[in-house]
Design a protein around this motif. Structure first.
Motif, PDB file in Angstrom:
ATOM      1  N   THR A  73     -17.601  47.574  -8.227  1.00 21.56           N
ATOM      2  CA  THR A  73     -16.228  47.173  -7.918  1.00 21.56           C
ATOM      3  C   THR A  73     -16.016  47.022  -6.410  1.00 21.56           C
ATOM      4  O   THR A  73     -15.283  46.131  -5.973  1.00 21.56           O
ATOM      5  N   SER A  74     -16.657  47.866  -5.630  1.00 16.03           N
ATOM      6  CA  SER A  74     -16.534  47.763  -4.171  1.00 16.03           C
ATOM      7  C   SER A  74     -17.167  46.476  -3.674  1.00 16.03           C
ATOM      8  O   SER A  74     -16.622  45.787  -2.807  1.00 16.03           O
ATOM      9  N   ALA A  75     -18.331  46.153  -4.246  1.00 20.96           N
ATOM     10  CA  ALA A  75     -19.043  44.951  -3.827  1.00 20.96           C
ATOM     11  C   ALA A  75     -18.268  43.691  -4.163  1.00 20.96           C
ATOM     12  O   ALA A  75     -18.080  42.815  -3.318  1.00 20.96           O
ATOM     13  N   VAL A  76     -17.803  43.578  -5.407  1.00 17.22           N
ATOM     14  CA  VAL A  76     -17.082  42.360  -5.793  1.00 17.22           C
ATOM     15  C   VAL A  76     -15.701  42.312  -5.159  1.00 17.22           C
ATOM     16  O   VAL A  76     -15.162  41.229  -4.895  1.00 17.22           O
ATOM     17  N   GLY A  77     -15.120  43.469  -4.884  1.00 16.33           N
ATOM     18  CA  GLY A  77     -13.797  43.513  -4.262  1.00 16.33           C
ATOM     19  C   GLY A  77     -13.808  42.958  -2.854  1.00 16.33           C
ATOM     20  O   GLY A  77     -12.821  42.368  -2.395  1.00 16.33           O
ATOM     21  N   LYS A 132      -6.743  44.253 -17.151  1.00 16.48           N
ATOM     22  CA  LYS A 132      -5.737  45.147 -16.572  1.00 16.48           C
ATOM     23  C   LYS A 132      -6.260  46.573 -16.450  1.00 16.48           C
ATOM     24  O   LYS A 132      -5.650  47.411 -15.800  1.00 16.48           O
ATOM     25  N   GLU A 133      -7.387  46.850 -17.084  1.00 13.44           N
ATOM     26  CA  GLU A 133      -7.923  48.214 -17.090  1.00 13.44           C
ATOM     27  C   GLU A 133      -9.243  48.353 -16.344  1.00 13.44           C
ATOM     28  O   GLU A 133      -9.570  49.441 -15.856  1.00 13.44           O
ATOM     29  N   LYS A 134     -10.006  47.285 -16.252  1.00 14.38           N
ATOM     30  CA  LYS A 134     -11.321  47.337 -15.633  1.00 14.38           C
ATOM     31  C   LYS A 134     -11.273  46.684 -14.246  1.00 14.38           C
ATOM     32  O   LYS A 134     -11.080  45.473 -14.135  1.00 14.38           O
ATOM     33  N   PRO A 135     -11.434  47.467 -13.177  1.00 15.16           N
ATOM     34  CA  PRO A 135     -11.306  46.948 -11.809  1.00 15.16           C
ATOM     35  C   PRO A 135     -12.186  45.737 -11.498  1.00 15.16           C
ATOM     36  O   PRO A 135     -11.724  44.775 -10.880  1.00 15.16           O
ATOM     37  N   ALA A 136     -13.460  45.769 -11.911  1.00 18.37           N
ATOM     38  CA  ALA A 136     -14.357  44.651 -11.611  1.00 18.37           C
ATOM     39  C   ALA A 136     -13.894  43.379 -12.313  1.00 18.37           C
ATOM     40  O   ALA A 136     -13.876  42.291 -11.721  1.00 18.37           O
ATOM     41  N   LEU A 137     -13.509  43.505 -13.581  1.00 20.42           N
ATOM     42  CA  LEU A 137     -13.019  42.346 -14.323  1.00 20.42           C
ATOM     43  C   LEU A 137     -11.682  41.876 -13.754  1.00 20.42           C
ATOM     44  O   LEU A 137     -11.402  40.675 -13.711  1.00 20.42           O
ATOM     45  N   ALA A 138     -10.866  42.825 -13.295  1.00 16.01           N
ATOM     46  CA  ALA A 138      -9.576  42.472 -12.695  1.00 16.01           C
ATOM     47  C   ALA A 138      -9.781  41.632 -11.436  1.00 16.01           C
ATOM     48  O   ALA A 138      -9.025  40.688 -11.172  1.00 16.01           O
ATOM     49  N   THR A 139     -10.814  41.959 -10.663  1.00 12.48           N
ATOM     50  CA  THR A 139     -11.127  41.191  -9.456  1.00 12.48           C
ATOM     51  C   THR A 139     -11.505  39.763  -9.814  1.00 12.48           C
ATOM     52  O   THR A 139     -11.040  38.802  -9.196  1.00 12.48           O
ATOM     53  N   TYR A 141     -10.706  38.225 -12.586  1.00 13.27           N
ATOM     54  CA  TYR A 141      -9.497  37.634 -13.163  1.00 13.27           C
ATOM     55  C   TYR A 141      -8.580  37.091 -12.066  1.00 13.27           C
ATOM     56  O   TYR A 141      -8.073  35.964 -12.163  1.00 13.27           O
ATOM     57  N   GLU A 142      -8.365  37.865 -11.011  1.00 11.53           N
ATOM     58  CA  GLU A 142      -7.486  37.438  -9.916  1.00 11.53           C
ATOM     59  C   GLU A 142      -8.053  36.230  -9.190  1.00 11.53           C
ATOM     60  O   GLU A 142      -7.313  35.344  -8.763  1.00 11.53           O
ATOM     61  N   CYS A 143      -9.369  36.199  -9.062  1.00 12.14           N
ATOM     62  CA  CYS A 143     -10.014  35.050  -8.419  1.00 12.14           C
ATOM     63  C   CYS A 143      -9.805  33.790  -9.262  1.00 12.14           C
ATOM     64  O   CYS A 143      -9.471  32.725  -8.739  1.00 12.14           O
ATOM     65  N   LEU A 144      -9.980  33.920 -10.572  1.00 14.24           N
ATOM     66  CA  LEU A 144      -9.779  32.778 -11.467  1.00 14.24           C
ATOM     67  C   LEU A 144      -8.319  32.338 -11.481  1.00 14.24           C
ATOM     68  O   LEU A 144      -8.018  31.143 -11.529  1.00 14.24           O
ATOM     69  N   LYS A 145      -7.418  33.304 -11.424  1.00 19.98           N
ATOM     70  CA  LYS A 145      -5.997  32.990 -11.407  1.00 19.98           C
ATOM     71  C   LYS A 145      -5.650  32.162 -10.176  1.00 19.98           C
ATOM     72  O   LYS A 145      -4.862  31.208 -10.241  1.00 19.98           O
ATOM     73  N   GLU A 146      -6.245  32.514  -9.053  1.00 23.45           N
ATOM     74  CA  GLU A 146      -6.028  31.753  -7.818  1.00 23.45           C
ATOM     75  C   GLU A 146      -6.621  30.355  -7.946  1.00 23.45           C
ATOM     76  O   GLU A 146      -6.039  29.370  -7.497  1.00 23.45           O
ATOM     77  N   LEU A 147      -7.764  30.286  -8.594  1.00 25.20           N
ATOM     78  CA  LEU A 147      -8.433  28.994  -8.760  1.00 25.20           C
ATOM     79  C   LEU A 147      -7.642  28.069  -9.680  1.00 25.20           C
ATOM     80  O   LEU A 147      -7.631  26.847  -9.500  1.00 25.20           O
ATOM     81  N   TYR A 148      -6.936  28.646 -10.661  1.00 25.00           N
ATOM     82  CA  TYR A 148      -6.166  27.870 -11.629  1.00 25.00           C
ATOM     83  C   TYR A 148      -4.692  27.709 -11.246  1.00 25.00           C
ATOM     84  O   TYR A 148      -3.881  27.283 -12.068  1.00 25.00           O
ATOM     85  N   GLN A 149      -4.334  28.045 -10.034  1.00 22.92           N
ATOM     86  CA  GLN A 149      -2.926  28.069  -9.649  1.00 22.92           C
ATOM     87  C   GLN A 149      -2.235  26.711  -9.783  1.00 22.92           C
ATOM     88  O   GLN A 149      -1.013  26.647  -9.964  1.00 22.92           O
ATOM     89  N   GLU A 159      -8.219  35.495 -18.832  1.00 23.09           N
ATOM     90  CA  GLU A 159      -8.961  36.729 -19.144  1.00 23.09           C
ATOM     91  C   GLU A 159     -10.197  36.428 -19.970  1.00 23.09           C
ATOM     92  O   GLU A 159     -11.279  36.974 -19.710  1.00 23.09           O
ATOM     93  N   LEU A 160     -10.063  35.572 -20.965  1.00 19.49           N
ATOM     94  CA  LEU A 160     -11.212  35.204 -21.793  1.00 19.49           C
ATOM     95  C   LEU A 160     -12.314  34.576 -20.947  1.00 19.49           C
ATOM     96  O   LEU A 160     -13.509  34.856 -21.154  1.00 19.49           O
ATOM     97  N   THR A 161     -11.922  33.731 -19.990  1.00 23.56           N
ATOM     98  CA  THR A 161     -12.898  33.097 -19.098  1.00 23.56           C
ATOM     99  C   THR A 161     -13.612  34.152 -18.261  1.00 23.56           C
ATOM    100  O   THR A 161     -14.840  34.118 -18.098  1.00 23.56           O
ATOM    101  N   ALA A 162     -12.854  35.096 -17.734  1.00 24.65           N
ATOM    102  CA  ALA A 162     -13.442  36.175 -16.941  1.00 24.65           C
ATOM    103  C   ALA A 162     -14.422  36.991 -17.781  1.00 24.65           C
ATOM    104  O   ALA A 162     -15.507  37.366 -17.317  1.00 24.65           O
ATOM    105  N   GLN A 163     -14.054  37.259 -19.027  1.00 24.96           N
ATOM    106  CA  GLN A 163     -14.929  38.039 -19.908  1.00 24.96           C
ATOM    107  C   GLN A 163     -16.225  37.300 -20.226  1.00 24.96           C
ATOM    108  O   GLN A 163     -17.295  37.906 -20.256  1.00 24.96           O
ATOM    109  N   ILE A 164     -16.117  36.000 -20.451  1.00 27.05           N
ATOM    110  CA  ILE A 164     -17.311  35.203 -20.757  1.00 27.05           C
ATOM    111  C   ILE A 164     -18.231  35.144 -19.548  1.00 27.05           C
ATOM    112  O   ILE A 164     -19.461  35.261 -19.670  1.00 27.05           O
ATOM    113  N   ILE A 165     -17.659  34.962 -18.359  1.00 25.54           N
ATOM    114  CA  ILE A 165     -18.473  34.931 -17.146  1.00 25.54           C
ATOM    115  C   ILE A 165     -19.159  36.279 -16.937  1.00 25.54           C
ATOM    116  O   ILE A 165     -20.353  36.350 -16.612  1.00 25.54           O
TER     117      ILE A 165
END
Length: 207
Positions: A73-77, A132-139, A141-149, A159-165
């Protein structure tokens, strides 16, 4: 140094010795075979000494897994801090995750391939609401959300996209660890192609 400070330092050193020994045993024998008795035998102390520092084996396991997860989580954050485009952030997040996992291959494999409910509390990320519960996945997710803005993409789809990746990245990591005979050059080519091409293709394909 006062007596109190020395005792605190010695206590912390013993805790770290127990944790590092447990981590080594997990990497060699697997989570299922870890026991307080084995840890005690390795450090040449009575099992009762271990219980003086930890409540039980589960507490030891929880700390070890939390530390491993914190490295990821620190690395991806860190990738989100950089003033890059969403695409570049996504590449960095994916690469950082792969590189950190490959830096601790034995521990990573043992934990990620374990399907016990206790371990899945830490490693599971495919359930609905995981972003919303897993910090690494949340990171991610937020990146994808910015990309899809600029697109009308539902949060559930993000979220599904983040999980598949995350799941496909995990698969690549496992194969890179298992296939020890591939060259460093080929390993780098695979990582580069995956992070620079495949992940972005998945993202772009979302309407």
């Amino acid at each position: 140094m006062t007596v109190k400070n020395r005792r605190e330092r010695e206590k912390e050193e013993m805790r770290e010795l127990i944790l590092s020994t447990a981590s080594d045993l997990i990497a060699i024998e697997g989570l299922e075979k870890l026991s307080i008795r084995k840890i005690a035998s390795e450090i040449e102390y009575a099992p009762s000494v271990i219980y003086h520092y930890f409540k039980d084996k589960e507490e030891i396991l929880n700390i070890i897994m939390q530390r491993g997860y914190s490295k990821i989580t620190s690395a991806v954050g860190n990738a989100l801090v950089e003033p890059d485009s969403p695409e570049e952030k996504l590449k960095k997040i994916t690469r950082e995750y792969i590189e950190v996992a490959l830096s601790m291959p034995d521990q990573f494999l043992v934990v990620q391939l374990n399907g016990s409910p206790e371990v899945l509390k830490h490693t599971g990320f495919l359930f609905q609401g995981a972003s919303k519960e897993k910090p690494a996945l949340a990171t991610l997710y937020e990146c994808l959300k910015e990309l899809y803005q600029d697109k009308e993409v539902e949060e559930d789809t993000i979220e599904l996209t983040a999980q598949i990746i995350a799941a496909s990245t995990l698969g690549l990591i496992i194969k890179l660890i298992k296939e020890k005979d591939i060259s460093d050059e080929q390993r780098e080519r695979l990582i580069n192609f995956y992070t620079n091409e495949i992940v972005l293709r998945v993202v772009v394909s979302i309407k």
